[in-house]
Design an enzyme around this catalytic site. Structure first.
Site, mmCIF file in Angstrom:
data_model
loop_
_atom_site.group_PDB
_atom_site.id
_atom_site.type_symbol
_atom_site.label_atom_id
_atom_site.label_comp_id
_atom_site.label_asym_id
_atom_site.label_seq_id
_atom_site.Cartn_x
_atom_site.Cartn_y
_atom_site.Cartn_z
ATOM 1 N N ASP A 193 0.720 -1.155 -0.108
ATOM 2 C CA ASP A 193 0.123 -0.071 -0.171
ATOM 3 C C ASP A 193 1.321 1.456 -0.055
ATOM 4 O O ASP A 193 -0.107 2.043 0.073
ATOM 5 C CB ASP A 193 -0.937 -0.271 0.936
ATOM 6 N N ASP A 195 -1.234 -6.507 -0.445
ATOM 7 C CA ASP A 195 -1.750 -5.244 0.717
ATOM 8 C C ASP A 195 -3.252 -5.199 0.515
ATOM 9 O O ASP A 195 -3.416 -3.964 0.133
ATOM 10 C CB ASP A 195 -0.212 -4.432 0.693
ATOM 11 N N LYS A 218 -1.513 -9.203 2.882
ATOM 12 C CA LYS A 218 -0.737 -9.094 4.023
ATOM 13 C C LYS A 218 -1.324 -8.392 4.836
ATOM 14 O O LYS A 218 -2.518 -7.529 4.376
ATOM 15 C CB LYS A 218 0.436 -8.076 3.523
ATOM 16 N N GLU A 241 -2.151 -5.595 7.894
ATOM 17 C CA GLU A 241 -1.266 -5.065 9.270
ATOM 18 C C GLU A 241 -2.252 -5.446 11.503
ATOM 19 O O GLU A 241 -2.884 -5.016 11.016
ATOM 20 C CB GLU A 241 -0.892 -3.533 9.188
ATOM 21 N N GLU A 301 9.089 -3.930 10.953
ATOM 22 C CA GLU A 301 9.299 -3.616 11.045
ATOM 23 C C GLU A 301 9.555 -2.002 11.904
ATOM 24 O O GLU A 301 8.611 -1.783 12.864
ATOM 25 C CB GLU A 301 7.444 -2.346 9.928
HETATM 26 O O1 KIV Z 1 3.292 -1.197 1.956
HETATM 27 C C1 KIV Z 1 4.716 -1.492 1.679
HETATM 28 O O2 KIV Z 1 5.254 -1.310 1.025
HETATM 29 C C2 KIV Z 1 5.059 -2.613 3.365
HETATM 30 C C3 KIV Z 1 6.157 -2.183 3.145
HETATM 31 C C4 KIV Z 1 6.959 -1.742 3.607
HETATM 32 C C5 KIV Z 1 6.839 -4.037 3.746
HETATM 33 O O3 KIV Z 1 4.195 -2.711 3.811
#
Ligand code: KIV
Length: 300
Positions: A59, A98, A128, A130, A197
């Site tokens: 994202d 994401d 993915k 968070e 992170e």
């Molecule tokens: O969105 C993204 O690029 C991320 C990475 C920084 C892991 O979540």
């Protein structure tokens, strides 16, 4: 009953595609896992050719591609558009969609619905999301629906406001303990890997030892099972302020700006195009064409 091979999907990876169990084997062998973000077909093709294992359609697209100043505004439809371009181009790397802010927070149903969209409409292999806490139930629901989930803890940019800004996490004993427990809980909930992170290296190391799934670090030191960087950061394409954990392997912004300046100067100074950039017409065809025009002019 006949068995017919189905179209490759989450349960049947396409031939040549890195399979999820390979990540566990890589962790067991101490072989580092390499992940990078990509947002379009040319980037994904280059990442594949470079032997990258995992491509995250992050994202971060909101900032490095769409020009926003945080990751929050990017929409599901925008993420699907980008993910489709990446999925068309990358063959071996596992493609991770994401989940953008607002697409999984409200309910497990929302989370499953949008994860399914990433796979069916975007061509992602896995997704993915968070956080821990409420995200644990989302991880259980999505993985229960047959879609692999990568967790992401430490600095979680979608909740940067709540975390007090883009700051390193796990820097007190209490925070480090929470991070450690969150990692274990995400693993139990079904995550196949975890992004850590902006976490102090010793904390990331303890987490990496404690979980059986691979950890992928970004600003978390060298002990994690793999590393991830944002494409535009590592190639020097993003000219905003980069976090301290970024290592630039190229300065493509300078290269591209220079090339564009040289092109503009060539056009303005009549150096481009040259003969080799043009198409020919046989002399007799040209002569006929010009004779026709001349005759028309006489008549007018
Ligand atoms: O969105 C993204 O690029 C991320 C990475 C920084 C892991 O979540």
């Amino acid at each position: 009953m006949s068995t017919r091979p189905g179209k490759p999907g989450p349960a049947t990876p396409a031939p040549g595609k890195l399979a999820l169990p390979e990540l566990l084997q890589m962790k067991a062998r101490g072989e580092k896992i390499v992940m990078v973000t990509a947002y379009d077909a040319p980037g994904a093709r280059l990442a594949d050719a470079a032997g990258i294992d995992l491509i995250l359609v992050g994202d971060t697209a909101a900032m490095v591609v769409l020009g926003h100043d945080s990751t929050v505004p990017v929409t599901m439809d925008e993420m699907l558009f980008l993910t489709r371009s990446v999925a068309r181009a990358a063959k071996r790397p596992l493609i991770i969609g994401d989940m953008p802010f607002g697409t999984y927070e409200a309910s497990d149903d929302d989370a499953v619905h949008n994860a399914v969209r990433f796979v069916k409409e975007g061509g992602a292999d896995v997704v993915k999301l968070e956080g821990a806490g409420p995200s644990l139930s989302r991880v259980r629901a999505i993985s229960g629906a047959g879609i692999g989930v990568m967790g992401h803890i430490g600095l979680t940019p979608q909740s940067a406001t709540v975390l007090g800004g883009f700051k390193a996490q796990g820097r007190t004993a209490e925070q480090a303990r929470q991070l450690y427990e969150d990692a274990l809980a995400l693993e139990r909930a079904g995550c196949f890997a975890l992004v850590l992170e902006a976490v102090p290296p010793p904390v990331a190391e303890r987490v990496t030892e404690a979980v059986t799934v691979p950890t992928i670090g970004i600003g978390a030191g060298a002990a994690t099972d793999g590393q991830v960087l944002v494409y535009h950061d590592l190639l020097g394409l993003y000219e905003g302020r980069a976090p301290r954990f970024v290592k630039r392997y190229a300065d493509l912004a300078t290269e591209i700006r220079g090339a564009l300046q040289r092109y503009a100067a060539d056009v303005r100074e009549h150096r481009f195009p040259e003969e080799q950039h043009t198409y020919s017409i046989p002399d007799e065809e040209l002569a006929e064409f010009e004779a026709e025009l001349a005759a028309e002019q006489v008549q007018r």
